[in-house]
Scaffold this active site. Structure first.
Site, PDB file in Angstrom:
ATOM      1  N   ASP A  54       0.739  -1.300  -0.239  1.00 20.50           N
ATOM      2  CA  ASP A  54      -0.237  -0.491  -0.061  1.00 20.50           C
ATOM      3  C   ASP A  54       1.013   0.972  -0.293  1.00 20.50           C
ATOM      4  O   ASP A  54       0.602   2.690   0.446  1.00 20.50           O
ATOM      5  CB  ASP A  54      -0.929   0.188   1.476  1.00 20.50           C
ATOM      6  CG  ASP A  54       0.215  -0.703   2.519  1.00 20.50           C
ATOM      7  OD1 ASP A  54       1.156  -0.295   2.710  1.00 20.50           O
ATOM      8  OD2 ASP A  54      -1.188  -0.378   3.666  1.00 20.50           O
ATOM      9  N   GLU A  76      -0.593  -8.782  -1.541  1.00 21.93           N
ATOM     10  CA  GLU A  76      -1.458  -8.137  -0.339  1.00 21.93           C
ATOM     11  C   GLU A  76      -2.495  -7.605  -0.529  1.00 21.93           C
ATOM     12  O   GLU A  76      -2.654  -6.032  -0.037  1.00 21.93           O
ATOM     13  CB  GLU A  76      -0.627  -7.201   0.296  1.00 21.93           C
ATOM     14  CG  GLU A  76      -0.533  -7.007   1.939  1.00 21.93           C
ATOM     15  CD  GLU A  76       0.615  -6.090   2.507  1.00 21.93           C
ATOM     16  OE1 GLU A  76       1.772  -6.963   2.995  1.00 21.93           O
ATOM     17  OE2 GLU A  76       0.501  -5.290   2.431  1.00 21.93           O
ATOM     18  N   GLU A  90      -2.382   5.310   3.190  1.00 23.10           N
ATOM     19  CA  GLU A  90      -1.792   4.633   2.861  1.00 23.10           C
ATOM     20  C   GLU A  90      -3.537   2.889   2.246  1.00 23.10           C
ATOM     21  O   GLU A  90      -3.575   2.666   1.330  1.00 23.10           O
ATOM     22  CB  GLU A  90      -0.863   2.740   3.656  1.00 23.10           C
ATOM     23  CG  GLU A  90       0.000   3.611   3.989  1.00 23.10           C
ATOM     24  CD  GLU A  90       0.520   4.219   5.009  1.00 23.10           C
ATOM     25  OE1 GLU A  90       2.082   4.620   5.325  1.00 23.10           O
ATOM     26  OE2 GLU A  90      -0.437   4.958   5.373  1.00 23.10           O
ATOM     27  N   HIS A 166       6.805   5.122  12.759  1.00 22.47           N
ATOM     28  CA  HIS A 166       6.947   5.707  12.448  1.00 22.47           C
ATOM     29  C   HIS A 166       6.233   6.835  11.674  1.00 22.47           C
ATOM     30  O   HIS A 166       5.784   7.300  10.200  1.00 22.47           O
ATOM     31  CB  HIS A 166       8.168   5.536  11.767  1.00 22.47           C
ATOM     32  CG  HIS A 166       7.428   4.028  10.380  1.00 22.47           C
ATOM     33  ND1 HIS A 166       7.709   3.002  11.210  1.00 22.47           N
ATOM     34  CD2 HIS A 166       7.220   4.533   9.652  1.00 22.47           C
ATOM     35  CE1 HIS A 166       6.998   2.374  10.581  1.00 22.47           C
ATOM     36  NE2 HIS A 166       6.532   2.915   8.879  1.00 22.47           N
ATOM     37  N   ARG A 168       2.558   8.610   9.441  1.00 24.24           N
ATOM     38  CA  ARG A 168       2.693   9.792   8.994  1.00 24.24           C
ATOM     39  C   ARG A 168       1.624  10.467   9.864  1.00 24.24           C
ATOM     40  O   ARG A 168       1.249  11.544   9.997  1.00 24.24           O
ATOM     41  CB  ARG A 168       2.336   9.978   7.890  1.00 24.24           C
ATOM     42  CG  ARG A 168       3.248   9.809   6.897  1.00 24.24           C
ATOM     43  CD  ARG A 168       2.519  10.075   5.385  1.00 24.24           C
ATOM     44  NE  ARG A 168       3.277  10.134   4.191  1.00 24.24           N
ATOM     45  CZ  ARG A 168       3.858  10.469   3.752  1.00 24.24           C
ATOM     46  NH1 ARG A 168       4.436  12.527   4.038  1.00 24.24           N
ATOM     47  NH2 ARG A 168       5.536  10.705   2.496  1.00 24.24           N
ATOM     48  N   HIS A 199      13.364   5.734  12.697  1.00 24.50           N
ATOM     49  CA  HIS A 199      13.119   6.018  11.409  1.00 24.50           C
ATOM     50  C   HIS A 199      13.944   7.206  10.797  1.00 24.50           C
ATOM     51  O   HIS A 199      13.919   7.984  12.079  1.00 24.50           O
ATOM     52  CB  HIS A 199      11.473   5.870  10.685  1.00 24.50           C
ATOM     53  CG  HIS A 199      11.400   6.243   9.306  1.00 24.50           C
ATOM     54  ND1 HIS A 199      11.341   7.351   8.109  1.00 24.50           N
ATOM     55  CD2 HIS A 199      10.357   4.703   8.532  1.00 24.50           C
ATOM     56  CE1 HIS A 199      10.814   6.352   6.898  1.00 24.50           C
ATOM     57  NE2 HIS A 199      10.367   5.740   7.571  1.00 24.50           N
TER      58      HIS A 199
END
Length: 329
Positions: A54, A76, A90, A166, A168, A199
């Site tokens: 994604d 997926e 995503e 991490h 967003r 990250h």
């Protein structure tokens, strides 16, 4: 971070699109992929383009293939939260990729039903998830860490919490809450060691360093390659993460997962009892961690639950379905 995976799995890279830029935006990622994929697709003229998951690069590559009228296979497929802004971007990436794709490789039956709800019913195959395939090749009993920072950590007689954060939607106050909860947990339990591969995003690094930097028994390390990560996970007592893949990987070795998000696109794991969604409230995270660190029965119930994401043969099934589709085309 990508090079580590390429090296470990000995991937033959013929094109490097070289799109990474400092503080890049979703717009620059998308436009760069579209512009740089076009000449590659024109030159190679593939019959099928496979995209995975994604990410914005997966969506943009699928769109680039569509513009060249090339079929797309989505590995997926069918994961959904049904909230277009969570996880962001995503959830929309996988929705849009699903509209473009011809072949849909769904990890679970629930993922297949999600696609069916969206009237996607042709060429949908339940395969398991390829992440479990990879996990079975990387975890070794006598494994020695490559990362020097991991080599220096002594976990003898201690319980290790592997942490990642991490996403967003967690940047800002949610990540502050997460880090504060981890700090409180470490201060409460003297036998806990936390390993946090941080990250590269500066917004993540700034928060993690400000709150957790310099703490005893908290190890802020560089992002780990997949072998180090998988083997550390296998030796951990608990995983706390806002990642998607770790929700599938950790249960493969009997490690409970606390999901640092308000929802998950992997409800099968929640139903199976391998993961628990705890949100991003500091007090709630601490309370849920306390349960697993003090209640052995509650811990064992999660650790022994059956991982719903397959048997490690997803890749073989995907290849079989692709070959069958070619024969029928």
């Amino acid at each position: 971070m990508l090079k580590q995976v390429i090296d470990i799995f000995e991937t033959d890279v013929r094109y490097n699109l070289d799109i990474m830029q400092p503080r890049q935006t979703l717009t620059t990622i998308t436009t760069s992929i579209l512009e740089k994929m076009e000449p590659v697709l024109r030159r190679e003229q593939p019959n099928l383009v496979l995209v995975h998951g994604d990410t914005t690069t997966s969506f943009a590559a699928a769109l680039a293939a569509f513009y060249q009228q090339i079929s797309v296979g989505h590995v997926e497929a069918g994961l959904r939260t049904f909230d277009r802004y969570s996880p962001f971007p995503e959830e929309m990436n996988r929705n849009l990729t699903g509209r473009i794709a011809t072949l849909h490789f769904a990890p679970t039956e629930n993922n297949r039903r999600n696609l069916e709800r969206e009237h996607v019913t042709e060429h949908v195959f339940v395969t398991g998830n390829t992440v479990i395939d990879a996990f079975h090749t990387t975890v070794k009993e006598d494994y020695r860490y490559k990362d020097p920072a991991l080599q220096q950590i002594d976990l003898s007689g201690r319980r290790c919490i592997l942490m990642t954060a991490h996403r967003r939607e967690n940047l800002g106050q949610p990540l502050v809450n997460i880090c504060r909860a981890v700090k409180r947990t470490v201060e409460t339990y003297p036998d806990i060691e936390v390993v946090y591969p941080v990250h590269m995003n500066p917004a993540v690094r700034d928060t993690a360093t400000t709150i957790l930097g310099g703490m005893e028994r908290v190890h802020l390390v560089q992002p780990l390659d997949v072998e180090d990560m998988h083997n550390l996970m296998a030796k951990s007592y608990l995983v706390m993460t806002d990642s998607g893949g770790l929700q599938e990987e950790a249960p493969a070795c009997g490690v409970p997962v606390l999901v640092l998000r308000t929802e998950t696109e992997r409800p099968e794991a929640v139903q199976a009892g391998t993961v628990r969604v705890v949100g991003v409230d500091e007090a709630t995270i601490c309370r849920e961690a306390d349960i697993l660190l003090t209640d052995q029965a509650a811990y064992d119930e999660m650790a022994r639950a059956v991982n719903p994401y397959g048997d490690g043969h997803a890749s073989e099934r995907i290849v079989e379905h692709i070959l069958e589709w070619f024969r029928e085309s």
